[in-house]
Motif scaffolding. Sequence first.
Motif, PDB file in Angstrom:
ATOM      1  N   VAL A 225       0.871  -1.173   0.000  1.00 47.89           N
ATOM      2  CA  VAL A 225       0.000   0.000   0.000  1.00 47.89           C
ATOM      3  C   VAL A 225       0.909   1.224   0.000  1.00 47.89           C
ATOM      4  O   VAL A 225       1.756   1.370   0.884  1.00 47.89           O
ATOM      5  CB  VAL A 225      -0.946   0.005   1.216  1.00 47.89           C
TER       6      VAL A 225
ATOM      7  N   GLU B 147      -3.370   6.524  -0.179  1.00 47.39           N
ATOM      8  CA  GLU B 147      -4.769   6.329   0.204  1.00 47.39           C
ATOM      9  C   GLU B 147      -5.651   7.299  -0.552  1.00 47.39           C
ATOM     10  O   GLU B 147      -5.171   8.222  -1.202  1.00 47.39           O
ATOM     11  CB  GLU B 147      -4.950   6.478   1.712  1.00 47.39           C
TER      12      GLU B 147
ATOM     13  N   ASP C 224      -7.404   2.555  -1.131  1.00 47.55           N
ATOM     14  CA  ASP C 224      -5.953   2.427  -0.962  1.00 47.55           C
ATOM     15  C   ASP C 224      -5.295   2.381  -2.324  1.00 47.55           C
ATOM     16  O   ASP C 224      -5.779   1.696  -3.237  1.00 47.55           O
ATOM     17  CB  ASP C 224      -5.596   1.133  -0.218  1.00 47.55           C
TER      18      ASP C 224
END
Length: 171
Positions: free
Chosen positions: A54, A57, A65
């Motif tokens: 990740v 966001e 994400d």
Amino acid sequence: MTITSTANTYRSAFPLPALLLPALLLPGALMAAPYLGRCQMGECIHVDQVSRQVVGEGSAAVPGDLVMVALRTAVSAAPETDPATLDWEAPAPVQFFCSETRPAFRAGDGSYQGLDLVTPVGATTLVTAMYLHACHPEAEIGEDPFAAAATLGYGATGTEVFADHNALTAR
């Protein structure tokens, strides 16, 4: 996104500095087992997600994400080909915005292409499978990525192009 008869071609839509690729190959990253991405006209594209991270966001308006995966691909003539026997390409980085409200992938020019994950269109089968494995590596995707997306809670969404991440996550 450009997907043609060779597994290599889609990679040109996702150029990223080579310096970032080693960071994607960190041990312990959540990975999916090799899977069949798509078969068409006697050619099957197999995909192996070798890393997942990740890297950003969404926003309050468009939650989600930003996920970076390293994917390697191989081509076979049959869907049941054993992945261990395939000639795999080197991993290439690909970014997906994992969001039920605005799923998308990052194109080579930095724009984001919205994805409708539940409407079956042959040309989007591969990218839909790649998105689902990147965004839901723990899920059982099966042979129909569009049905899997519906099971995971996705509905029909727009397929517009957004200039950048800020435009993608703005309401």
